[in-house]
Structures are given as structure tokens and as C-alpha cells.
Design a protein around this motif. Structure first.
Motif, PDB file in Angstrom:
ATOM      1  N   GLY A   1      -6.878  24.104  -0.500  1.00 23.98           N
ATOM      2  CA  GLY A   1      -7.221  22.692  -0.442  1.00 23.98           C
ATOM      3  C   GLY A   1      -6.119  21.751   0.000  1.00 23.98           C
ATOM      4  O   GLY A   1      -6.339  20.538   0.096  1.00 23.98           O
ATOM      5  N   GLU A   2      -4.943  22.287   0.297  1.00 28.03           N
ATOM      6  CA  GLU A   2      -3.826  21.402   0.635  1.00 28.03           C
ATOM      7  C   GLU A   2      -4.069  20.588   1.902  1.00 28.03           C
ATOM      8  O   GLU A   2      -3.776  19.377   1.916  1.00 28.03           O
ATOM      9  N   PRO A   3      -4.594  21.144   2.994  1.00 23.69           N
ATOM     10  CA  PRO A   3      -4.807  20.326   4.196  1.00 23.69           C
ATOM     11  C   PRO A   3      -5.705  19.115   3.945  1.00 23.69           C
ATOM     12  O   PRO A   3      -5.412  18.012   4.428  1.00 23.69           O
ATOM     13  N   SER A   4      -6.772  19.296   3.177  1.00 22.84           N
ATOM     14  CA  SER A   4      -7.664  18.163   2.916  1.00 22.84           C
ATOM     15  C   SER A   4      -6.983  17.111   2.047  1.00 22.84           C
ATOM     16  O   SER A   4      -7.241  15.907   2.203  1.00 22.84           O
ATOM     17  N   MET A   5      -6.093  17.536   1.151  1.00 19.92           N
ATOM     18  CA  MET A   5      -5.359  16.565   0.335  1.00 19.92           C
ATOM     19  C   MET A   5      -4.350  15.795   1.186  1.00 19.92           C
ATOM     20  O   MET A   5      -4.161  14.594   0.999  1.00 19.92           O
ATOM     21  N   ARG A   6      -3.721  16.471   2.105  1.00 18.86           N
ATOM     22  CA  ARG A   6      -2.815  15.762   3.015  1.00 18.86           C
ATOM     23  C   ARG A   6      -3.585  14.736   3.851  1.00 18.86           C
ATOM     24  O   ARG A   6      -3.102  13.610   4.071  1.00 18.86           O
ATOM     25  N   ASP A   7      -4.786  15.107   4.304  1.00 16.92           N
ATOM     26  CA  ASP A   7      -5.618  14.170   5.068  1.00 16.92           C
ATOM     27  C   ASP A   7      -6.001  12.964   4.207  1.00 16.92           C
ATOM     28  O   ASP A   7      -5.993  11.817   4.679  1.00 16.92           O
ATOM     29  N   LEU A   8      -6.353  13.218   2.936  1.00 19.06           N
ATOM     30  CA  LEU A   8      -6.730  12.133   2.041  1.00 19.06           C
ATOM     31  C   LEU A   8      -5.552  11.188   1.815  1.00 19.06           C
ATOM     32  O   LEU A   8      -5.702   9.957   1.865  1.00 19.06           O
ATOM     33  N   VAL A   9      -4.383  11.751   1.573  1.00 18.88           N
ATOM     34  CA  VAL A   9      -3.181  10.929   1.363  1.00 18.88           C
ATOM     35  C   VAL A   9      -2.917  10.058   2.590  1.00 18.88           C
ATOM     36  O   VAL A   9      -2.626   8.863   2.472  1.00 18.88           O
ATOM     37  N   ASP A  10      -3.044  10.630   3.778  1.00 16.94           N
ATOM     38  CA  ASP A  10      -2.815   9.862   5.000  1.00 16.94           C
ATOM     39  C   ASP A  10      -3.865   8.770   5.177  1.00 16.94           C
ATOM     40  O   ASP A  10      -3.539   7.640   5.575  1.00 16.94           O
ATOM     41  N   SER A  11      -5.121   9.101   4.877  1.00 18.01           N
ATOM     42  CA  SER A  11      -6.192   8.120   5.049  1.00 18.01           C
ATOM     43  C   SER A  11      -6.033   6.930   4.107  1.00 18.01           C
ATOM     44  O   SER A  11      -6.473   5.813   4.420  1.00 18.01           O
ATOM     45  N   LEU A  12      -5.413   7.154   2.962  1.00 13.29           N
ATOM     46  CA  LEU A  12      -5.179   6.079   1.994  1.00 13.29           C
ATOM     47  C   LEU A  12      -3.833   5.390   2.220  1.00 13.29           C
ATOM     48  O   LEU A  12      -3.444   4.531   1.433  1.00 13.29           O
ATOM     49  N   GLN A  13      -3.141   5.803   3.279  1.00 10.16           N
ATOM     50  CA  GLN A  13      -1.842   5.231   3.647  1.00 10.16           C
ATOM     51  C   GLN A  13      -0.826   5.355   2.504  1.00 10.16           C
ATOM     52  O   GLN A  13      -0.059   4.435   2.216  1.00 10.16           O
ATOM     53  N   LEU A  14      -0.825   6.536   1.901  1.00  5.45           N
ATOM     54  CA  LEU A  14       0.095   6.821   0.801  1.00  5.45           C
ATOM     55  C   LEU A  14       1.154   7.845   1.202  1.00  5.45           C
ATOM     56  O   LEU A  14       1.879   8.355   0.353  1.00  5.45           O
ATOM     57  N   GLY A  15       1.250   8.143   2.488  1.00  3.86           N
ATOM     58  CA  GLY A  15       2.144   9.203   2.943  1.00  3.86           C
ATOM     59  C   GLY A  15       3.590   9.019   2.533  1.00  3.86           C
ATOM     60  O   GLY A  15       4.294  10.004   2.268  1.00  3.86           O
ATOM     61  N   ASP A  16       4.037   7.771   2.448  1.00  2.00           N
ATOM     62  CA  ASP A  16       5.435   7.524   2.073  1.00  2.00           C
ATOM     63  C   ASP A  16       5.658   7.654   0.569  1.00  2.00           C
ATOM     64  O   ASP A  16       6.814   7.676   0.119  1.00  2.00           O
ATOM     65  N   ALA A  17       4.574   7.713  -0.197  1.00  3.68           N
ATOM     66  CA  ALA A  17       4.699   7.713  -1.656  1.00  3.68           C
ATOM     67  C   ALA A  17       4.274   9.030  -2.298  1.00  3.68           C
ATOM     68  O   ALA A  17       4.425   9.196  -3.505  1.00  3.68           O
ATOM     69  N   VAL A  18       3.743   9.961  -1.509  1.00  2.00           N
ATOM     70  CA  VAL A  18       3.273  11.252  -2.040  1.00  2.00           C
ATOM     71  C   VAL A  18       4.074  12.358  -1.377  1.00  2.00           C
ATOM     72  O   VAL A  18       4.150  12.442  -0.141  1.00  2.00           O
ATOM     73  N   CYS A  19       4.650  13.215  -2.195  1.00  2.00           N
ATOM     74  CA  CYS A  19       5.495  14.301  -1.697  1.00  2.00           C
ATOM     75  C   CYS A  19       4.884  15.639  -2.105  1.00  2.00           C
ATOM     76  O   CYS A  19       4.638  15.884  -3.297  1.00  2.00           O
TER      77      CYS A  19
END
Length: 373
Positions: A241-259
Motif C-alpha cells: 500500500g505504500e505507493p497509494s499512500m505516497r499519492d495521497l500525501v502528494d494530493s493533500l500537499q503534505l509532501g514536505d511534512a510526511v517522511c
């Protein structure tokens, strides 16, 4: 000196999941001159623990994945294995009901100790559940001992009546290694680029439905609105499920805050660096990661689907999964702001009976006495 008693552990893959880490904790603390672990796994790719296992003297045997359409070939593979390795006297199935065909063949070969180990409570419905339910009912007549991490897991795998005779094997840890250390915290926060005023939230688990990562991200989205400097650290790999979680994080514009930290071998250090542990699982048996978090004195906000018996300290807040994400975010913020003497909790976990030293001695004694009885 005589050869050690060799115990065959059944697993899917030897990555850093809860059951795998628990067994490795025991393995490291056994007297391997007397008891040695070998492993039957069901994936071709090497798992994270395989190098260490081989260094400790363990052997690894590979089997095909168990699927409904592979059953005939899989059964033949197991029969060949017992033809070539007739000396095993203890089979310890860590993959619960999926060990059925091993248990059945071991019974036919006269193996005296056949253990099925319950690691999970009820599981969410999916396409696999019908097959898993069939396996768990079929396996029960072929095992000699029922092991469990807790009451709810035992009832799911063995049924309520047979669960009463299940042996509790604690998901024990090296409490000394997980004792909070301020210098470790400062060093790891620097390594992870966590600023002094950053609220650092961590989740630990494979990327599979059970761990409810989408809810984790949604809770963090709300928390981030209230604390823009907050960061979420996702520890774990596998599950698909990691790819879909990365997509979700990007869609919510949280990429800079989620590691995404991946699989880690330095969990004591990582947990020391954090301010709160978020764990909204759909189901659990007795999660090792929750025990480790409590041992480091980390405030924990978890779902009410995690058994109460895993809440060993005052650090844990349980919430319903039907509660609003704002309620969850508020609980994380409130828990992180509560002052605790983080260094005191390792002793509490040890006093509750979850330190590995004593538990490893117990398991070793169980193995050696069970083949004599």
C-alpha cells in the motif's frame, strides 16, 4: 556437547513485522547451544532478518506461496521437505492458520510438538477471509499446543472454548534498549532534521489495510492545520500500500511534512526522537510496536480495536474509529503536551513481565520439556 534442539519456525517472509521481530527478540536471547531456530518461509526474496539468522546459526528453507491454486504442488513440496529433514521434533507456526498443511503433514510424520501461534485478533473481511476461515477450522485437530499473544487473538484462531487452554507467549522486548535517553533523542532529531519546536508524530506498521494508513494521513492532515510545523514519520515497508499512500500525501500537499522512513533497525532511537505515536489499526493481536513506544515513554493514541491488554501504562489513549479526525488530532496534540518522566517507563514494562531475558528462558524451558512429556 550434543547438538541443539532445532525448532522449525513457519513464516511468510522474514521482514521487520511484529511477529518476525518478536521471534528475533527471543532468538537472540536463547542459549543457542541448547535450542536453535530454523525458518520455513514462503517468498523467494530475502527478508530483512535473514543475514542475522544465518549468522546466528539458523537455516532458511524456501517454499512457494500458499494459494488455492498451488495447494497440490505445495503439499508435495512439504512432503519432500519432511523426507529430507525427518529430525524436526518441534514445529512452531508463526503464520497462524496458514500453517495448516505443515501441521497436517507433521502429524502424519509423528512430530511430537506442533504449535500454532495466534498473532492477530479478528481480521477485516476481504477475499482471503473465506480461505483463512476454512484453514483455521481445519488446522485445529493437527496441533498439539496453542500459543497466543493475547486473549482476543486466541479466540479468533482457536475458538472461544479452545482459547482457554492457549499458552500466552508474551511479545517481549529488550526493555533496556528501549529505555528513553535524552542524548539519543537529540542526536536522532538532528539526524531526521526535526527542528526543536516540531511536533513529531510516528506510525509504525506494514502498508496493509489492517494498519489503516489512510486514516493516519487524514488525522495528520487535520493536525497539520493546527500545527503547521508538525511532521509525520511513517516507519515500515511491505504490504503493497505504500505507493497509494505516497499519492495521497502528494494530493493533500503534505509532501514536505510526511517522511517515509521505510524498514528501520534503530527503532529505540527513532521512538526516542518522537513526541507522539499514532496507531488507528482496524484490528490487532498484541502490537509489538505499541509496547516499544510505551517503553520509550512515548504518548500513544490508538484505536479501540487494539486490545486493552496491550495498554500497559498511562501513556495510552484509545479512541473509536468512528470519531472525527479532529478528535483524533486533538488527542494527539493533547497527549504530546502532557508531561511524563519518559525514562521511568522501561521499568514499568519490565515489571509487567515483558522483558525478553526472563521470557526467553521460559520459552527455552518450554521447548525442552515439551518433547519429554
Amino acid at each position: 556437547m550434543s547438538e541443539p534442539l532445532r525448532v522449525l519456525m513457519l513464516f511468510t517472509i522474514l521482514n521487520r513485522g511484529g511477529a518476525e521481530t518478536m521471534v528475533m527478540n527471543y532468538y537472540r536471547h536463547m542459549d543457542r547451544r541448547r535450542v536453535q531456530f530454523d525458518f520455513a518461509v514462503h517468498r523467494e526474496e530475502r527478508g530483512a532478518y535473514e543475514d542475522e539468522i544465518e549468522q546466528l546459526g539458523g537455516r532458511i528453507f524456501r517454499f512457494m506461496p500458499l494459494r488455492p491454486w498451488t495447494i497440490p504442488q505445495y503439499k508435495r513440496q512439504i512432503k519432500r521437505f519432511f523426507d529430507e529433514h525427518p529430525d524436526y521434533r518441534i514445529i512452531h507456526g508463526q503464520c497462524s492458520e496458514s500453517g495448516y498443511y505443515f501441521y497436517r503433514e507433521a502429524t502424519r510424520r509423528g512430530v511430537p510438538v506442533i504449535i500454532a501461534h495466534a498473532h492477530n485478533a479478528h481480521v477485516p473481511f476481504d477475499a482471503k477471509l473465506i480461505f483463512r476461515t476454512w484453514l483455521k477450522h481445519r488446522m485445529r485437530s493437527y496441533i498439539t499446543h496453542r500459543f497466543t499473544c493475547g486473549k482476543e487473538a486466541a479466540e479468533w484462531l482457536f475458538g472461544k472454548e479452545e482459547a482457554k487452554s492457549a499458552v500466552l507467549q508474551r511479545n517481549a522486548i529488550n526493555t533496556g534498549a528501549f529505555c528513553y535517553n535524552q542524548a539519543t533523542r537529540e542526536h536522532m532529531r538532528q539526524a531526521l532534521a526535526i527542528e526543536h519546536d516540531t511536533l513529531a508524530v510516528v506510525h509504525v506498521g506494514r502498508f496493509e489495510r489492517q494498519k489503516n494508513h489512510q486514516f493516519v494521513v487524514r488525522v495528520f492532515q487535520q493536525l497539520h492545520r493546527q500545527h503547521p510545523a508538525a511532521h509525520l514519520f511513517l516507519v515500515g515497508s511491505g504490504g503493497g500500500g505504500e505507493p497509494s499512500m505516497r499519492d495521497l500525501v502528494d494530493s493533500l500537499q503534505l509532501g514536505d511534512a510526511v517522511c517515509f522512513l521505510g524498514s528501520r533497525s534503530d527503532m529505540p532511537q527513532v521512538l526516542c526522537a518522537m513526541d507522539a505515536f499514532l496507531f488507528p489499526s482496524l484490528t490487532e493481536g498484541f502490537p509489538l510496536s505499541l509496547l516499544e513506544a510505551q517503553c520509550t515513554g512515548l504518548p500513544c493514541v490508538i484505536s479501540d480495536q487494539v486490545p486493552q491488554e496491550a495498554c500497559l501504562t498511562d501513556l495510552v489513549s484509545r479512541l473509536s474509529l468512528s470519531a472525527d479526525v479532529k478528535d483524533w488530532a486533538d488527542a494527539v496534540i493533547r497527549s504530546a503536551a502532557t508531561q511524563h518522566n519518559r525514562q521511568s517507563y522501561a521499568q514499568q514494562i519490565a515489571d509487567a513481565g515483558y522483558d525478553i531475558e526472563e521470557n526467553a528462558q521460559w520459552l527455552q524451558a518450554f521447548y525442552t520439556s515439551s518433547i519429554k512429556s
